[in-house]
Design a protein around this motif. Structure first.
Motif, PDB file in Angstrom:
ATOM      1  N   THR C  60     -14.783   4.937 -14.266  1.00  0.00           N
ATOM      2  CA  THR C  60     -15.371   4.256 -13.859  1.00  0.00           C
ATOM      3  C   THR C  60     -15.413   2.748 -14.090  1.00  0.00           C
ATOM      4  O   THR C  60     -15.390   2.327 -15.429  1.00  0.00           O
ATOM      5  N   GLY C  61     -15.173   1.819 -12.988  1.00  0.00           N
ATOM      6  CA  GLY C  61     -15.028   0.357 -13.408  1.00  0.00           C
ATOM      7  C   GLY C  61     -13.635  -0.078 -13.691  1.00  0.00           C
ATOM      8  O   GLY C  61     -13.287  -1.267 -13.782  1.00  0.00           O
ATOM      9  N   TYR C  62     -12.731   0.935 -13.677  1.00  0.00           N
ATOM     10  CA  TYR C  62     -11.502   0.422 -13.937  1.00  0.00           C
ATOM     11  C   TYR C  62     -10.434   0.878 -12.916  1.00  0.00           C
ATOM     12  O   TYR C  62     -10.586   1.969 -12.246  1.00  0.00           O
ATOM     13  N   GLY C  63      -9.464   0.032 -12.404  1.00  0.00           N
ATOM     14  CA  GLY C  63      -8.509   0.513 -11.429  1.00  0.00           C
ATOM     15  C   GLY C  63      -7.112   1.320 -12.286  1.00  0.00           C
ATOM     16  O   GLY C  63      -6.197   1.761 -11.567  1.00  0.00           O
ATOM     17  N   GLY C  64      -7.066   1.286 -13.639  1.00  0.00           N
ATOM     18  CA  GLY C  64      -5.861   1.793 -13.950  1.00  0.00           C
ATOM     19  C   GLY C  64      -6.307   2.321 -15.331  1.00  0.00           C
ATOM     20  O   GLY C  64      -7.466   2.662 -15.823  1.00  0.00           O
ATOM     21  N   GLY C  65      -5.153   2.573 -16.181  1.00  0.00           N
ATOM     22  CA  GLY C  65      -5.138   3.126 -17.585  1.00  0.00           C
ATOM     23  C   GLY C  65      -4.936   4.639 -17.702  1.00  0.00           C
ATOM     24  O   GLY C  65      -4.797   5.199 -18.645  1.00  0.00           O
ATOM     25  N   VAL C  66      -4.944   5.057 -16.292  1.00  0.00           N
ATOM     26  CA  VAL C  66      -4.811   6.688 -16.456  1.00  0.00           C
ATOM     27  C   VAL C  66      -3.589   6.948 -15.511  1.00  0.00           C
ATOM     28  O   VAL C  66      -3.799   6.406 -14.408  1.00  0.00           O
ATOM     29  N   ILE C  67      -2.919   7.763 -15.785  1.00  0.00           N
ATOM     30  CA  ILE C  67      -1.573   8.102 -14.814  1.00  0.00           C
ATOM     31  C   ILE C  67      -2.110   9.813 -14.380  1.00  0.00           C
ATOM     32  O   ILE C  67      -2.045  10.732 -15.327  1.00  0.00           O
ATOM     33  N   GLY C  68      -2.594   9.855 -13.379  1.00  0.00           N
ATOM     34  CA  GLY C  68      -2.793  11.235 -12.611  1.00  0.00           C
ATOM     35  C   GLY C  68      -1.474  12.194 -12.814  1.00  0.00           C
ATOM     36  O   GLY C  68      -0.398  11.566 -12.108  1.00  0.00           O
ATOM     37  N   ARG C  69      -1.657  13.436 -12.907  1.00  0.00           N
ATOM     38  CA  ARG C  69      -0.510  14.400 -12.678  1.00  0.00           C
ATOM     39  C   ARG C  69      -0.912  15.829 -12.439  1.00  0.00           C
ATOM     40  O   ARG C  69      -1.780  16.152 -13.125  1.00  0.00           O
ATOM     41  N   TYR C  70      -0.333  16.516 -11.558  1.00  0.00           N
ATOM     42  CA  TYR C  70      -0.672  17.921 -11.084  1.00  0.00           C
ATOM     43  C   TYR C  70       0.609  18.556 -11.239  1.00  0.00           C
ATOM     44  O   TYR C  70       1.731  18.120 -10.847  1.00  0.00           O
ATOM     45  N   SER C  71       0.587  19.795 -11.813  1.00  0.00           N
ATOM     46  CA  SER C  71       1.620  20.875 -11.669  1.00  0.00           C
ATOM     47  C   SER C  71       1.905  21.267 -10.491  1.00  0.00           C
ATOM     48  O   SER C  71       0.944  21.333  -9.567  1.00  0.00           O
ATOM     49  N   ASP C  72       3.198  21.437 -10.120  1.00  0.00           N
ATOM     50  CA  ASP C  72       3.573  22.389  -8.921  1.00  0.00           C
ATOM     51  C   ASP C  72       3.332  23.851  -9.061  1.00  0.00           C
ATOM     52  O   ASP C  72       3.874  24.576  -8.267  1.00  0.00           O
ATOM     53  N   VAL C  73       3.020  24.182 -10.232  1.00  0.00           N
ATOM     54  CA  VAL C  73       3.001  25.882 -10.521  1.00  0.00           C
ATOM     55  C   VAL C  73       1.524  26.066 -11.186  1.00  0.00           C
ATOM     56  O   VAL C  73       1.314  26.766 -12.037  1.00  0.00           O
TER      57      VAL C  73
END
Ligand code: SRM
Ligand code: SRM
Ligand code: SRM
Ligand code: SRM
Ligand code: SF4
Ligand code: SF4
Ligand code: SF4
Ligand code: SF4
Ligand code: SF4
Ligand code: SF4
Ligand code: SF4
Ligand code: SF4
Lengths: 354, 390, 390, 354
Positions: C60-73
């Motif tokens: 909350t309150g931030y636009g960045g700082g996290v890299i979202g990542r999902y596995s394809d398995v």
């Protein structure tokens, strides 16, 4: 219709006897004094060459005068160099002084060898070209009058090649000269709508502009084009394909100066000449501002460069910032490249001098 | 007509030979030359050129060799209203007999202004200023004395080479013969423009490049050698004894540190594999050092002036090619290049610009030339490679 | 789930510390780490990545700082189905107390996979792998121990600098202070992406550039000095006496021949006007030669990796700027650059690419910076100048 | 919502006592043995630094292990370097050996100083990135296992920096490294039409391609794009803006090798790394082909370069033609640049070696 495609005369028919005999057999040479070369052959033969300055733009009588000298002392042969000088060759050392005397009588200088300023490679200028932004022959005369001693002696660190081109088409090796004087336009083309409609192809004209500055005339009834002046860098490419767009302008035309180019592969690879003065107005008949700066640069170079160091090698060693400091020439935004490969000229290191 | 030329008169002063004097000399005999003087004075006053675009003028059977030129002040200077130049192909090496020169002078006195350039910067004899009517008779007269036109327009231009083996000890190729042979072989290409743009060939006998080929030729022939340069140790000693500082002026200036100097023995030795044949040591010690004997040429392409995409220096295409008449390999390469350029080049696109646009890689493929590191200063830095799609 | 990892097991062998061992270590305690191991083994088998584009996740309150990542398995490895990383801004100079580090470890053990990068190549602490739900509590816990997020997306990225005055004798600027001061000043720019693309700042204390700023920062700060470097002749003599070949290894390697060596007196002298402050002599004789005392920085712009127009090295913008807190001049310059870039830059266009597109000249004009020759290696070769239309 | 924008901790709170006291007062340093630096202050104080190799991708327990050592011998402080190494500092020489012993017990190497191969700057790879064309950590481990001795001793002519990036985004200073290993795709993106229609903006996707290879799908009913494969150079820029165009391909993905880059301004200005091998297939877990070539190049460099000469300086001196000859790496058409500034890399001189 006469004969066609006979080509030029076979060079064999033009060679002096001593040259023909020793063709491909030369062993070494010396410059025995400014303007006089001595080439020694494996066969033991020797040929002396007296190099003579020429204004290049000459009357047929000038050629005849030279022929007289050659007939007298050079068995009726002579040659020209790649920089328009005349070369009078003889196998007999006794003839050397006579040749020199004879050409001096014609008012011609002997020199152009070794660490000198040889003849200026140049172009047509106001004498013959529709593209000219300045006059070539007049600039050459004005500069050479002042640098005359450098033609007749060999006191520079290395050879120094000057070229003049009357527009940025740069007929000649101007873009790789130790010093180059280039005619430049600084006003966009003035479109003559009527003439354009009559003599130019509009799509070709539009396509000719490297910056996309040319557009179809907004008024559909006028079959012509308009120029977006802010996009124009006065290359005259449009004028070359469409005569209805002249750039010549008495107030705008002038010259730019470049330095540090070379062609030979000796020591450093060939280099382009680089802008030192973006613009000086035309000031005929003697272009004193141009002559002054050229003289100034030659003097600073003569004083500071090491033996055998060409202008560009010297500048590379000391850095362009030092060049501008030593010559007192102001550095401006125009010196900074903004053309296609500009970014390669930006200084990507903290190495520089204050 | 105004005969008063105060501005040009200034250019009669000073030690360097004056072109104004030359025009005046011709003007005495020739009206066109006289009007040329007037037009030039007017330009000096107005600070603009008074020449207009030339129309298409020429001689029968040829597409080029003449530069049409008209004055924009024909009323004021009617005798130079049309003032075309004729480009006359020089004999290789720019050697002449006085007889040949005098014949040219006579022809030109008859059919033209009597003003010339010896030479134009491509290498032609430039006959400066004649009328449209005089073109054909002048051409016929030139043919009569054994001369022919040079190139202009979108054609092969007059080929030039340095003095080479005729009077220079360093030439590893026969520049005069190459120039003459190619000129004779490609008469059609010179006289009948049919390409996207101009094409220039120049040959220098060694890397000193005394015709500035590398800067001015689309196809650049530069003499070189495959073996080691030759050192005569006795002459080296003589240089040293005369006080010539071999260490500082030669060894230290070698671009690749290929030379070693033994101060005690006064001996100069070469690491041949390090020499890049720059000519420096040879140039400065001509009695002691000479090129090798396995001569040939480095073939380069792409040199040109700034229009349109900026100036180019020629770059290495074939590091070494043997140069023996009839120069089959070179001629085939030339034809292959022309065909390809003719097919792919846009109007007014020189060879370098086309190769840059499509990539050297593609050019090499289509020429069937094997890539070698000598072609580049350095490999690519970017990762943007077009791999073959399998 | 397959616990058999024959391929990765190979990477436990050999002397260099093994990251596989590290994952296995974490896997013992943590299911996500265990699944990470499985996914990695699968990639080693399949020779492709098994990660998909990340969605927009964050705190909350931030636009960045996290890299979202999902596995394809995700079916196969449900515990690493979402596996986001958190970028934690490091303290300037990468110094830590063990207390701070242990606190980070505890937080990450609680909320994440227990796997980390110390550090990411921009300089952040990378907390590698957590779920969307855990992001906010993890962030709150980090804030609780005094840590905050670094940059990601089209924002100012985490600023980094070399160890500088903290433990290096050559730094002419306070890199740690500069990094910290700018980081605090520009918290908003770091946390809320709003520009055309990313923007990086790096500071090195001297031209050795130990954070590779020149290659990796849009805004590059490199320490330099205006006066002469300092030579201690006594120490020079010591080096010489110990057999160090000052002539060959120092004088001959100076890029501008700025040094002279008197072999008899064992004295090393400098022509200060020729020194380009390359650091070589200082680097190799640290006891004898030191930078000058009039310290400041050279400000450069434009360094970046190859996407899209190719890689750039930073180039000189301001040859010399004093560097004193609160760094007003530099901050103003930064804001001016950002405003201009924000206005004119296209999406995904880094500063260098924009300046190249519109021309350095225009950039200088709009920044109000006077052109000086130090900005370029050499002036333009082409004649294509846009003069002011009068 | 918690507190925001507190920023990182103030570095002052993190500095060891001896550092705080001598901040900005350091006078000189020595490398007393591989991996151990000694910095001497104007105040007379001394700090010893033990540099320790780290795999970077570590568990929290690894950090705790290191903290244990720092608590014991370094007053509870430590730092990391810009190349991921760990630095353990102490004012007391007696602690140096103890630190070394302690970290060796943890299985960690001491070194990375002076003329060595320090830790490899690298990136995520198959561990975390959707873009990866190879695995970074595995490559690092495979290469460092073989070059281990160069980390722990200082026998090279100069420092040698290796970097790995798992795709051509080149996270890290890969484009300016002495040796660089870069993951590359060699197959064009495979468009997933359904997904594309759902998640991507078509105009943005089309615009993202630097070569203009992407076009709207010819079938108007399919809201997607097609790729002109002959124009694709696998930059993945499209994939970055549109997840429906993955390039990853088990057969096509692999690595390219680059050499000769540098960042420091010492002697020569910074240089880009340049391609030495255009493509090697991925061969996990140990990439033997990559490791072999890297080792080979290091050996040739170690044998031929002069003292203090970085890889790129050495290559510039001997010429790339000699580099390829000495290493036996084949030169191919892929080495020849054909991107924007390609022409600047063409050899415009007759100076070259056979
Ligand atoms: C006659 C001519 C060739 C021709 O076919 O016409 C020629 C002839 C010689 N040149 Fe040249 N050069 C000639 C134009 C050139 C050019 C082209 C030009 O000026 O446009 C160059 C390239 C210049 C450049 O790099 O910009 C040229 C670069 C050289 C060099 C390389 C010098 C260097 O250090 O860069 C040498 C060697 C030297 O002088 O040390 C050389 C050496 C020579 C030698 C010594 C060769 C020899 O052994 O005979 C000849 C006499 C030199 C002298 O005049 O001192 N010649 N020479 C040209 C005379 C022009 C003139 O009238 O002044
Ligand atoms: C006469 C000559 C200058 C001189 O006084 O010596 C000359 C004169 C002209 N040149 Fe040139 N060029 C002449 C040698 C050159 C050279 C030098 C060379 O050939 O070694 C160059 C540089 C090398 C090159 O080709 O790149 C040269 C580069 C140009 C260019 C720019 C070409 C480019 O690709 O950058 C143009 C513009 C054009 O083609 O539209 C040009 C165009 C012209 C035109 C035809 C003007 C035009 O735009 O149509 C000039 C006719 C002038 C006139 O009225 O007589 N001329 N021109 C030279 C030919 C004489 C001869 O045949 O011996
Ligand atoms: C600790 C660290 C700075 C930091 O804030 O973390 C650092 C510290 C020192 N560097 Fe560095 N450099 C550090 C990364 C770099 C980098 C960046 C990089 O590797 O990505 C460079 C640029 C490399 C390049 O050009 O590609 C770098 C280029 C130098 C140089 C220039 C060497 C050269 O000749 O090009 C020196 C001077 C020297 O070694 O002679 C130097 C010298 C030093 C000195 C001697 C400075 C000093 O007086 O304390 C330090 C110890 C050097 C040693 O390890 O032998 N440091 N140094 C970095 C250690 C990285 C590591 O763990 O290995
Ligand atoms: C984590 C990190 C690599 C690492 O393992 O260390 C990283 C990871 C990514 N980088 Fe990076 N970059 C990281 C440092 C860099 C650096 C080095 C630096 O900052 O000093 C560069 C080169 C410098 C530069 O910015 O030019 C870098 C140049 C890129 C680029 C190319 C940018 C360019 O203009 O050329 C991209 C592509 C993009 O932005 O779309 C990119 C994109 C990415 C993305 C976000 C992938 C993407 O396309 O969206 C990666 C996320 C990976 C993941 O799943 O975790 N990353 N990236 C580094 C950040 C860690 C940290 O915050 O400390
Ligand atoms: S340089 Fe320009 S003005 Fe001069 S002759 Fe060539 S085309 Fe004409
Ligand atoms: S002079 Fe050049 S830039 Fe200007 S309009 Fe004509 S073609 Fe375009
Ligand atoms: S290019 Fe070489 S061979 Fe030709 S004249 Fe000049 S020095 Fe002699
Ligand atoms: S020719 Fe040039 S490169 Fe070869 S040895 Fe002589 S100076 Fe060196
Ligand atoms: S960049 Fe300079 S000041 Fe900073 S750590 Fe490296 S050598 Fe020291
Ligand atoms: S810092 Fe570099 S440029 Fe200056 S004197 Fe030392 S070696 Fe020469
Ligand atoms: S280099 Fe490419 S694959 Fe590797 S982390 Fe960066 S963006 Fe991802
Ligand atoms: S990978 Fe690059 S070149 Fe290929 S289609 Fe995508 S954006 Fe275009």
């Amino acid at each position: 219709m006469g004969t066609t495609d006979i080509g030029p005369p076979d060079y064999h028919t033009m060679l002096p006897g001593v040259i023909k005999k020793n063709y491909g057999k030369w062993k070494y040479h010396e410059i025995i004094r400014p303007g006089v070369l001595k080439h020694v052959s494996e066969t033991g033969d020797v040929v002396y060459t007296v190099r003579v300055g020429s204004p290049r733009l000459v009357s047929v009588d000038f050629i005849r005068d030279i022929c007289d000298v050659a007939d007298k002392y050079c068995e009726g042969h002579l040659r020209f160099t790649s920089r328009y000088n005349i070369e009078l060759m003889t196998g007999d050392i006794a003839n050397v002084d006579k040749v020199i005397e004879a050409v001096k009588k014609l008012g011609l200088p002997v020199g152009g060898t070794g660490a000198c300023i040889s003849n200026i490679v140049h172009t047509q200028g106001w004498i013959h070209c529709h593209s000219a932004a300045t006059d070539a022959s007049g600039l050459v005369k004005s500069v050479m009058d002042e640098l005359y001693d450098h033609f007749t002696n060999m006191k520079l660190p290395a050879l120094l090649r000057i070229s003049v081109a009357c527009c940025i088409n740069m007929c000649g090796a101007v873009h790789c000269s130790d010093l180059a004087i280039v005619g430049v336009h600084t006003k966009p083309p003035k479109v003559d709508n009527e003439k354009l409609a009559a003599v130019c192809e509009i799509p070709t004209t539009i396509r000719s502009c490297p910056t996309g500055a040319i557009r179809r005339h907004p008024d559909e009834n006028i079959k012509s084009v308009v120029v977006r002046e802010d996009l124009c860098m006065y290359c005259a490419n449009c004028f070359t394909v469409c005569p209805a767009m002249p750039l010549a302008d008495a107030m705008g035309d002038g010259v730019a100066l470049y330095a540090g180019g070379k062609v030979s592969n000796a020591r450093k690879p060939p280099m382009f000449s680089r802008m030192i003065v973006p613009y000086l107005p035309n000031n005929p008949p003697r272009w004193p501002e141009v002559v002054d700066i050229i003289k100034g640069v030659v003097n600073v170079y003569a004083e500071h460069a090491r033996k055998y160091e060409r202008m560009g090698e010297w500048i590379e060693r000391i850095g362009w910032e030092t060049f501008f400091r030593l010559t007192g020439i102001p550095f401006t935004e125009q010196h900074i490249d903004d053309f296609t490969h500009a970014v390669e000229t930006y200084r990507t290191t903290t190495q520089f001098k204050w | 007509m105004d005969e008063n030329t105060p501005l040009l008169d200034e250019l009669e002063k000073g030690p360097w030979p004056s072109y104004v004097k030359e025009i005046k000399r011709a003007a005495k005999k020739n009206k066109a030359a006289k009007d040329l003087l007037g037009i030039q004075e007017l330009s000096y006053k107005d600070k603009v050129t008074h020449w207009k675009h030339g129309g298409i003028v020429g001689v029968t059977g040829y597409g080029g060799g003449v530069i049409g030129r008209y004055s924009d002040v024909p009323e004021q200077f009617p005798n130079a209203a049309s003032f075309h130049t004729i480009r006359v192909n020089h004999p290789g090496g720019w050697f002449y007999t006085t007889k040949a020169l005098r014949q040219i002078c006579d022809v030109w006195e008859k059919f033209g202004s009597g003003m010339t350039n010896f030479h134009g910067s491509t290498g032609d004899i430039i006959l400066l200023g004649t009328t449209t009517e005089n073109l054909q008779p002048c051409f016929d007269a030139l043919a009569g004395i054994g001369f022919d036109l040079g190139g202009s327009g979108s054609a092969l231009r007059t080929i030039a080479g340095c003095v080479g083996p005729a009077r220079c000890e360093w030439s590893t190729i026969d520049t005069l013969n190459i120039v003459h042979d190619l000129t004779m072989e490609f008469q059609d290409e010179i006289h009948r423009p049919r390409w996207p743009y101009k094409f220039k060939i120049k040959a220098s006998g060694c890397p000193n490049d005394c015709v500035a080929a590398i800067a001015r030729a689309d196809f650049t022939i530069i003499g070189t050698w495959r073996d080691s340069l030759r050192i005569d140790q006795n002459s080296v000693k003589e240089y040293a004894e005369k006080g010539f500082d071999i260490h500082k002026l030669i060894v230290d200036r070698c671009p690749t540190d290929a030379l070693e100097w033994d101060e005690k023995k006064k001996e100069l030795t070469l690491k041949p594999e390090d020499c890049v044949r720059c000519m420096h040591c040879i140039n400065k010690m001509p009695k002691a050092i000479r090129p090798g004997v396995e001569g040939g040429a480095t073939i380069m392409i792409g040199g040109k002036a700034p229009i349109i995409k900026g100036a180019y220096l020629s770059w290495v295409l074939i590091p070494f090619m043997k140069m023996e008449p009839p120069y089959h390999e070179m001629k085939e390469l030339l034809r292959k290049i022309w065909d390809w350029w003719d097919e792919h080049g846009r109007t007014r696109e020189r060879l370098a610009e086309l190769v840059e646009r499509v990539g050297l890689k593609r050019f090499l493929r289509e020429m069937g030339i094997k890539p070698v590191p000598q072609m580049v200063f350095k490999p690519r830095a970017n990762p943007y490679v077009f791999f073959d799609k399998k």
